[in-house]
Scaffold this motif. Structure first.
Motif, PDB file in Angstrom:
ATOM      1  N   PRO A  34       0.780  -1.239   0.000  1.00 42.16           N
ATOM      2  CA  PRO A  34       0.000   0.000   0.000  1.00 42.16           C
ATOM      3  C   PRO A  34       0.818   1.299   0.000  1.00 42.16           C
ATOM      4  O   PRO A  34       0.383   2.279  -0.577  1.00 42.16           O
ATOM      5  N   LYS A  35       2.008   1.288   0.593  1.00 42.70           N
ATOM      6  CA  LYS A  35       2.784   2.531   0.669  1.00 42.70           C
ATOM      7  C   LYS A  35       3.650   2.780  -0.560  1.00 42.70           C
ATOM      8  O   LYS A  35       4.292   3.811  -0.669  1.00 42.70           O
ATOM      9  N   SER A  36       3.647   1.853  -1.515  1.00 43.17           N
ATOM     10  CA  SER A  36       4.472   2.010  -2.716  1.00 43.17           C
ATOM     11  C   SER A  36       3.855   3.033  -3.663  1.00 43.17           C
ATOM     12  O   SER A  36       2.650   3.006  -3.908  1.00 43.17           O
ATOM     13  N   GLN A  37       4.699   3.882  -4.243  1.00 45.17           N
ATOM     14  CA  GLN A  37       4.205   4.822  -5.252  1.00 45.17           C
ATOM     15  C   GLN A  37       3.901   4.097  -6.565  1.00 45.17           C
ATOM     16  O   GLN A  37       3.342   4.674  -7.489  1.00 45.17           O
ATOM     17  N   ARG A  38       4.236   2.806  -6.636  1.00 42.50           N
ATOM     18  CA  ARG A  38       3.965   1.997  -7.818  1.00 42.50           C
ATOM     19  C   ARG A  38       2.790   1.038  -7.591  1.00 42.50           C
ATOM     20  O   ARG A  38       2.581   0.108  -8.364  1.00 42.50           O
ATOM     21  N   LEU A  39       2.045   1.255  -6.528  1.00 42.57           N
ATOM     22  CA  LEU A  39       0.908   0.400  -6.171  1.00 42.57           C
ATOM     23  C   LEU A  39      -0.096   0.347  -7.317  1.00 42.57           C
ATOM     24  O   LEU A  39      -0.472   1.376  -7.880  1.00 42.57           O
ATOM     25  N   VAL A  40      -0.510  -0.881  -7.672  1.00 47.26           N
ATOM     26  CA  VAL A  40      -1.599  -1.053  -8.640  1.00 47.26           C
ATOM     27  C   VAL A  40      -2.758  -1.725  -7.918  1.00 47.26           C
ATOM     28  O   VAL A  40      -2.552  -2.604  -7.081  1.00 47.26           O
ATOM     29  N   ASN A  41      -3.958  -1.278  -8.230  1.00 48.86           N
ATOM     30  CA  ASN A  41      -5.129  -1.866  -7.580  1.00 48.86           C
ATOM     31  C   ASN A  41      -5.367  -3.276  -8.121  1.00 48.86           C
ATOM     32  O   ASN A  41      -4.724  -3.711  -9.081  1.00 48.86           O
ATOM     33  N   VAL A  42      -6.278  -3.986  -7.501  1.00 49.74           N
ATOM     34  CA  VAL A  42      -6.541  -5.384  -7.858  1.00 49.74           C
ATOM     35  C   VAL A  42      -6.929  -5.510  -9.330  1.00 49.74           C
ATOM     36  O   VAL A  42      -6.407  -6.358 -10.057  1.00 49.74           O
ATOM     37  N   GLU A  43      -7.836  -4.652  -9.781  1.00 47.08           N
ATOM     38  CA  GLU A  43      -8.297  -4.710 -11.167  1.00 47.08           C
ATOM     39  C   GLU A  43      -7.143  -4.512 -12.148  1.00 47.08           C
ATOM     40  O   GLU A  43      -6.999  -5.267 -13.125  1.00 47.08           O
ATOM     41  N   THR A  44      -6.304  -3.515 -11.910  1.00 45.14           N
ATOM     42  CA  THR A  44      -5.168  -3.238 -12.797  1.00 45.14           C
ATOM     43  C   THR A  44      -4.162  -4.380 -12.759  1.00 45.14           C
ATOM     44  O   THR A  44      -3.665  -4.810 -13.800  1.00 45.14           O
ATOM     45  N   ALA A  45      -3.858  -4.889 -11.570  1.00 48.23           N
ATOM     46  CA  ALA A  45      -2.909  -5.998 -11.452  1.00 48.23           C
ATOM     47  C   ALA A  45      -3.398  -7.211 -12.236  1.00 48.23           C
ATOM     48  O   ALA A  45      -2.629  -7.841 -12.973  1.00 48.23           O
ATOM     49  N   CYS A  46      -4.661  -7.535 -12.107  1.00 39.93           N
ATOM     50  CA  CYS A  46      -5.223  -8.692 -12.824  1.00 39.93           C
ATOM     51  C   CYS A  46      -5.218  -8.460 -14.337  1.00 39.93           C
ATOM     52  O   CYS A  46      -4.904  -9.371 -15.112  1.00 39.93           O
ATOM     53  N   ARG A  47      -5.537  -7.248 -14.748  1.00 34.98           N
ATOM     54  CA  ARG A  47      -5.545  -6.927 -16.182  1.00 34.98           C
ATOM     55  C   ARG A  47      -4.130  -7.027 -16.764  1.00 34.98           C
ATOM     56  O   ARG A  47      -3.922  -7.587 -17.845  1.00 34.98           O
ATOM     57  N   LEU A  48      -3.132  -6.506 -16.023  1.00 33.67           N
ATOM     58  CA  LEU A  48      -1.742  -6.580 -16.488  1.00 33.67           C
ATOM     59  C   LEU A  48      -1.259  -8.028 -16.533  1.00 33.67           C
ATOM     60  O   LEU A  48      -0.585  -8.442 -17.485  1.00 33.67           O
ATOM     61  N   ALA A  49      -1.608  -8.805 -15.521  1.00 35.69           N
ATOM     62  CA  ALA A  49      -1.201 -10.216 -15.492  1.00 35.69           C
ATOM     63  C   ALA A  49      -1.828 -10.976 -16.662  1.00 35.69           C
ATOM     64  O   ALA A  49      -1.169 -11.804 -17.302  1.00 35.69           O
ATOM     65  N   GLU A  50      -3.077 -10.682 -16.961  1.00 34.41           N
ATOM     66  CA  GLU A  50      -3.751 -11.335 -18.088  1.00 34.41           C
ATOM     67  C   GLU A  50      -3.089 -10.950 -19.405  1.00 34.41           C
ATOM     68  O   GLU A  50      -2.860 -11.790 -20.273  1.00 34.41           O
ATOM     69  N   HIS A  51      -2.730  -9.674 -19.537  1.00 32.79           N
ATOM     70  CA  HIS A  51      -2.068  -9.176 -20.743  1.00 32.79           C
ATOM     71  C   HIS A  51      -0.692  -9.839 -20.920  1.00 32.79           C
ATOM     72  O   HIS A  51      -0.254 -10.081 -22.042  1.00 32.79           O
TER      73      HIS A  51
END
Length: 182
Positions: A34-51
């Motif tokens: 949560p404290k990372s400036q590179r934090l991605v939300n669940v939806e974005t993380a899943c979309r990137l992993a799928e891509h």
């Protein structure tokens, strides 16, 4: 040592993911701390992993298992700063792991995600695990670090950013070119 494993952590969008694939990186990290400036939300993380599926290995990176749990099934590997009994675990720490049983990777990271380079202790070579150096690496220091410690891989994040949290294609290219030249 041209088969060195190279991961770029803190990918936040499809463009950066495509850069990593095009440049020949082996893996990308999706930040869930949560404290990372590179934090991605669940939806974005899943979309990137799928891509990324089938094209580049994906890591969900967090301090604890609860931070990566919502995306764990979408990624290839879970990278944590504490041990958890899960499949495909990469443990990151600045101390030797109590056991390497069940670890896919062990990341030596004394920076704890700050990107600050500190001198690496010689004992890292003695850990019986696939070991990846992380923390403060950049295009200017990675050659020396790889030559000196001969890790199985390296991990970069802030060292390939033009500003905090923003990846830079030219720096990503310079980093992987330096690694591949060793």
């Amino acid at each position: 040592m041209s088969d060195l494993y190279v991961k770029v952590c803190g990918i936040t969008d499809v463009e950066q993911l495509e850069w990593a694939i095009d440049l020949g990186y082996d893996a990308v990290g999706l930040m869930r701390a949560p404290k990372s400036q590179r934090l991605v939300n669940v939806e974005t993380a899943c979309r990137l992993a799928e891509h990324a599926a089938g094209r580049i290995e994906t890591f969900a990176v967090g301090l604890t298992l609860d931070q990566v749990e919502p995306v764990r099934d979408a990624v290839d590997t879970v990278q944590l700063y504490e041990y958890a009994d899960v499949a495909s675990l990469a443990l990151a720490s600045d101390t030797p792991p109590h056991s390497t049983k069940g670890l896919d990777y062990w990341f030596y990271d004394a920076s704890h995600g700050t990107g600050t380079f500190t001198e690496i202790p010689d004992w890292v070579r003695d850990v019986d695990a696939r070991f990846v150096l992380a923390g403060g690496l950049n295009p200017d220091n990675v050659t020396e670090v790889v030559t000196r410690y001969q890790p199985d891989g390296v991990d970069v994040s802030s060292g390939v950013e033009s500003s905090a949290g923003v990846k830079d294609y030219a720096l990503m290219k310079a980093f992987i070119d330096a690694v591949r030249a060793v």
